[in-house]
Structures are given as C-alpha cells and as structure tokens.
Write a protein that holds these residues in place. Structure first.
Motif, PDB file in Angstrom:
ATOM      1  N   GLY A 157       4.523  -6.365   0.903  1.00  0.00           N
ATOM      2  CA  GLY A 157       3.315  -6.233   0.108  1.00  0.00           C
ATOM      3  C   GLY A 157       3.536  -6.593  -1.341  1.00  0.00           C
ATOM      4  N   PRO A 158       2.453  -6.594  -2.072  1.00  0.00           N
ATOM      5  CA  PRO A 158       2.549  -6.798  -3.515  1.00  0.00           C
ATOM      6  C   PRO A 158       3.134  -5.548  -4.156  1.00  0.00           C
ATOM      7  CG  PRO A 158       0.293  -6.307  -2.888  1.00  0.00           C
ATOM      8  CD  PRO A 158       1.085  -6.427  -1.605  1.00  0.00           C
ATOM      9  N   ALA A 159       3.335  -5.588  -5.461  1.00  0.00           N
ATOM     10  CA  ALA A 159       3.891  -4.449  -6.181  1.00  0.00           C
ATOM     11  C   ALA A 159       3.038  -3.199  -5.992  1.00  0.00           C
ATOM     12  CB  ALA A 159       4.015  -4.781  -7.668  1.00  0.00           C
ATOM     13  N   ARG A 160       1.733  -3.384  -5.810  1.00  0.00           N
ATOM     14  CA  ARG A 160       0.852  -2.248  -5.564  1.00  0.00           C
ATOM     15  C   ARG A 160      -0.250  -2.646  -4.595  1.00  0.00           C
ATOM     16  NH1 ARG A 160      -2.367   1.815  -9.681  1.00  0.00           N
ATOM     17  NH2 ARG A 160      -3.164   3.127  -8.011  1.00  0.00           N
ATOM     18  N   PRO A 205       9.489  -1.886  -3.444  1.00  0.00           N
ATOM     19  CA  PRO A 205       8.129  -2.249  -3.015  1.00  0.00           C
ATOM     20  C   PRO A 205       7.274  -1.005  -2.793  1.00  0.00           C
ATOM     21  CG  PRO A 205       9.771  -3.381  -1.687  1.00  0.00           C
ATOM     22  CD  PRO A 205      10.495  -2.366  -2.520  1.00  0.00           C
ATOM     23  N   HIS A 206       5.980  -1.180  -2.887  1.00  0.00           N
ATOM     24  CA  HIS A 206       5.016  -0.089  -2.682  1.00  0.00           C
ATOM     25  C   HIS A 206       5.098   0.453  -1.253  1.00  0.00           C
ATOM     26  CE1 HIS A 206       0.580   1.253  -3.463  1.00  0.00           C
ATOM     27  NE2 HIS A 206       1.341   2.244  -3.104  1.00  0.00           N
ATOM     28  N   LEU A 207       5.426  -0.413  -0.300  1.00  0.00           N
ATOM     29  CA  LEU A 207       5.471  -0.047   1.112  1.00  0.00           C
ATOM     30  C   LEU A 207       6.818  -0.465   1.692  1.00  0.00           C
ATOM     31  CD1 LEU A 207       3.972   0.913   3.711  1.00  0.00           C
ATOM     32  CD2 LEU A 207       3.228  -1.468   3.977  1.00  0.00           C
ATOM     33  N   THR A 208       7.531   0.506   2.267  1.00  0.00           N
ATOM     34  CA  THR A 208       8.809   0.202   2.910  1.00  0.00           C
ATOM     35  C   THR A 208       8.792   0.728   4.334  1.00  0.00           C
ATOM     36  OG1 THR A 208       9.782   2.250   2.046  1.00  0.00           O
ATOM     37  CG2 THR A 208      10.141   0.219   0.767  1.00  0.00           C
ATOM     38  N   MET A 209       9.687   0.203   5.140  1.00  0.00           N
ATOM     39  CA  MET A 209       9.826   0.668   6.512  1.00  0.00           C
ATOM     40  C   MET A 209      11.289   0.660   6.917  1.00  0.00           C
ATOM     41  SD  MET A 209       7.901  -2.728   7.229  1.00  0.00           S
ATOM     42  CE  MET A 209       7.159  -2.141   5.781  1.00  0.00           C
TER      43      MET A 209
END
Length: 112
Positions: free
Chosen positions: A47-50, A3-7
């Motif tokens: 999130g979405p892919a971007r 994913p574009h955003l990870t945590m």
C-alpha cells in the motif's frame, strides 16, 4: 518507514515462514492498490504510506504457493476482507494481518 499495512504468512504444516506467497491489496470496489510477495521470513508490506479508513481485501495466492512445493491444497486463494480505521485522534493506525496456512485450512486475525 514501516508500511501502513503489513502481513506475515506462516506455513503451519511445516512450521516455517511461507516465502514467495503473492498477495494483492484491493479497495472495497475491487480496484487494485498494490501487489507484492512475502519475503524469506514470510513478511510483506503493501500500500501507500497511508490508506484511508475503509474496507479492503488481501488476496493471497495460497494454491500457487502449495503447488510450487508439490502439495495439494484445498484453498487456491485466501481472501481476507477487513476494515481499516484511524486512531481516535485521527492519526493513522498501523494494521498487521497474520495468516496461518495449512494445505486444508487457514486462520487470520488482527495483529499488532
């Protein structure tokens, strides 16, 4: 595909990943984009892919996480507001948001 955003959420009081922490991603206007929960390793991707460059917020349900473990906590929710930017050539940059928790404090930073 990542994913574009990870945590990654770690419980500093126990020295273990914080699994089962609910997290919501919203845009600058407060509109929900995605929601999820950290896995057994304390990780989540949302999130979405971007995501477009801009300002976003992650809201972590830290109070519920600690309450489920019978631990009193000072912060019922941790909100992390951050600016997402693309690379200089316009390609998407991966963003990673680590969160270190204890019942009475937290720390976050831009990860890699």
């Amino acid at each position: 595909m990542r994913p574009h955003l990870t945590m990654h959420v770690l419980d500093a009081a126990t020295g273990r990943p914080a699994s089962g922490v609910a997290v919501v991603l919203t845009d600058e206007g407060g509109a929900e984009i995605a929601r999820g929960e950290t896995d057994a390793d304390g990780r989540a991707g949302l999130g979405p892919a971007r995501l477009a460059a801009g300002t976003y917020e992650l809201a972590f349900a830290t109070g519920a996480y600690f309450a489920a473990r019978g631990v009193a906590a000072f912060h019922p929710r941790v909100r992390v507001t951050f600016a997402l930017a693309d690379e200089a050539d316009g390609s998407p940059r991966h963003h990673h948001v680590p969160l270190l928790l204890s019942p009475f404090s937290y720390t976050t930073y831009r990860g890699s």
